[in-house]
Design a protein around this motif. Structure first.
Motif, mmCIF file in Angstrom:
data_model
loop_
_atom_site.group_PDB
_atom_site.id
_atom_site.type_symbol
_atom_site.label_atom_id
_atom_site.label_comp_id
_atom_site.label_asym_id
_atom_site.label_seq_id
_atom_site.Cartn_x
_atom_site.Cartn_y
_atom_site.Cartn_z
ATOM 1 N N ASP A 54 0.099 -6.131 -1.869
ATOM 2 C CA ASP A 54 0.977 -5.372 -2.050
ATOM 3 C C ASP A 54 1.993 -5.444 -3.314
ATOM 4 O O ASP A 54 2.096 -4.441 -4.022
ATOM 5 C CB ASP A 54 1.978 -5.046 -0.691
ATOM 6 C CG ASP A 54 1.130 -4.428 0.310
ATOM 7 O OD1 ASP A 54 -0.335 -4.494 0.242
ATOM 8 O OD2 ASP A 54 1.650 -3.939 1.426
ATOM 9 N N GLU A 55 2.473 -6.595 -3.621
ATOM 10 C CA GLU A 55 3.537 -6.708 -4.614
ATOM 11 C C GLU A 55 2.715 -6.468 -6.057
ATOM 12 O O GLU A 55 3.408 -6.297 -6.969
ATOM 13 C CB GLU A 55 4.119 -8.235 -4.574
ATOM 14 C CG GLU A 55 3.179 -9.284 -4.632
ATOM 15 C CD GLU A 55 2.646 -9.829 -3.126
ATOM 16 O OE1 GLU A 55 1.996 -10.835 -3.167
ATOM 17 O OE2 GLU A 55 2.869 -9.178 -2.123
ATOM 18 N N LYS A 58 2.668 -1.993 -6.657
ATOM 19 C CA LYS A 58 3.848 -1.582 -5.935
ATOM 20 C C LYS A 58 3.783 0.078 -6.252
ATOM 21 O O LYS A 58 4.520 0.707 -5.084
ATOM 22 C CB LYS A 58 5.014 -2.149 -6.982
ATOM 23 C CG LYS A 58 5.081 -3.401 -6.613
ATOM 24 C CD LYS A 58 6.393 -4.249 -7.226
ATOM 25 C CE LYS A 58 6.409 -5.545 -6.919
ATOM 26 N NZ LYS A 58 7.448 -6.153 -7.861
ATOM 27 N N TYR A 61 -1.110 3.259 -3.789
ATOM 28 C CA TYR A 61 -1.751 2.835 -2.846
ATOM 29 C C TYR A 61 -3.258 2.377 -2.838
ATOM 30 O O TYR A 61 -3.578 1.622 -2.301
ATOM 31 C CB TYR A 61 -1.653 3.856 -1.557
ATOM 32 C CG TYR A 61 -0.322 4.199 -1.263
ATOM 33 C CD1 TYR A 61 0.511 3.402 -0.359
ATOM 34 C CD2 TYR A 61 0.347 5.534 -1.622
ATOM 35 C CE1 TYR A 61 1.842 3.669 -0.166
ATOM 36 C CE2 TYR A 61 1.845 5.812 -1.237
ATOM 37 C CZ TYR A 61 2.369 4.873 -0.535
ATOM 38 O OH TYR A 61 3.636 5.072 -0.213
ATOM 39 N N ARG A 74 -4.282 -1.517 -2.044
ATOM 40 C CA ARG A 74 -3.394 -2.299 -1.574
ATOM 41 C C ARG A 74 -3.664 -2.931 -0.144
ATOM 42 O O ARG A 74 -4.571 -2.623 0.629
ATOM 43 C CB ARG A 74 -2.090 -1.769 -1.134
ATOM 44 C CG ARG A 74 -1.003 -1.360 -2.283
ATOM 45 C CD ARG A 74 0.142 -0.946 -1.488
ATOM 46 N NE ARG A 74 1.020 -0.369 -2.619
ATOM 47 C CZ ARG A 74 2.307 0.297 -2.186
ATOM 48 N NH1 ARG A 74 2.669 0.412 -0.926
ATOM 49 N NH2 ARG A 74 2.986 0.811 -3.210
ATOM 50 N N SER A 76 -2.073 -4.011 2.434
ATOM 51 C CA SER A 76 -1.705 -3.673 3.692
ATOM 52 C C SER A 76 -2.179 -2.376 4.004
ATOM 53 O O SER A 76 -2.525 -1.689 5.144
ATOM 54 C CB SER A 76 -0.051 -3.386 3.533
ATOM 55 O OG SER A 76 0.251 -2.130 2.435
ATOM 56 N N ASP A 88 -2.886 5.761 6.364
ATOM 57 C CA ASP A 88 -3.910 4.817 5.548
ATOM 58 C C ASP A 88 -5.240 5.251 5.609
ATOM 59 O O ASP A 88 -5.997 5.096 4.613
ATOM 60 C CB ASP A 88 -3.505 3.513 5.757
ATOM 61 C CG ASP A 88 -1.777 2.775 5.402
ATOM 62 O OD1 ASP A 88 -1.745 3.186 4.517
ATOM 63 O OD2 ASP A 88 -1.436 2.388 6.278
#
Length: 171
Positions: A54-55, A58, A61, A74, A76, A88
């Motif tokens: 995720d980082e 940013k 998605y 991502r 997540s 999602d």
């Protein structure tokens, strides 16, 4: 600069989503299996799937890069979609829309700053395809938004948008 795609109507996108359900033998009264389907399509089309921390992703998605045959998502979003997160699942269905609808030839940059009509907007097309894939129009007549949301594992917003088209567009 805006991107512009080949014109496509909601009715055409609905037909494409319905055909995809038929081809995958996914009944219209069941949720669409977005993650397994995505993995099959990417492998069949020789796309590389990058599940990105995720980082490191940013502001986005997920993204589809047809020219490089890369699909990035991502971590997540991927994990939450597996767990049944409506948002999602929609993100993945949206990217499936891009995979089927858009490539480097069918999408180009608009040379002016005027707003693009929805039917030529690649993001509107991918969103609409995703909604039609996840919530089959033919199945929701008479259903409450809450019912649609629960049955098809979509957000209330997606369920509401799909339900709003029952009286607007013929089947």
């Amino acid at each position: 600069m805006n991107k512009i795609a080949k014109p496509t109507s909601r009715v055409k996108l609905r037909a494409m989503a319905k055909k995809l359900r038929v081809l995958t033998k996914t009944p219209e009264d069941e949720p669409f299996p977005v993650v397994p389907f995505l993995e099959i399509v990417l492998k069949a089309w020789d796309y590389e799937m990058d599940i990105v921390p995720d980082e490191d992703m940013k502001t986005t998605y997920a993204e589809t890069i047809p020219s490089l045959k890369i699909f990035r998502i991502r971590e997540s979003v991927y994990n939450n979609a597996i767990e049944g997160s409506p948002r999602d699942r929609f993100t993945i269905a949206h990217e499936i829309g891009h995979l089927f609808l858009h490539d480097d030839v069918s999408v180009s940059f608009a040379r002016n700053e005027k707003s693009i009509p929805a039917y030529k907007d690649p993001e509107w097309q991918a969103n609409t395809f995703a909604a039609e894939l996840l919530v089959p129009y033919s199945q929701i007549k008479g259903m409450a938004v809450e019912e649609i949301s629960k049955k098809y594992i979509v957000s209330k917003k997606v369920a509401q948008i799909q339900a709003s088209y029952i009286s607007k567009i013929p089947a």
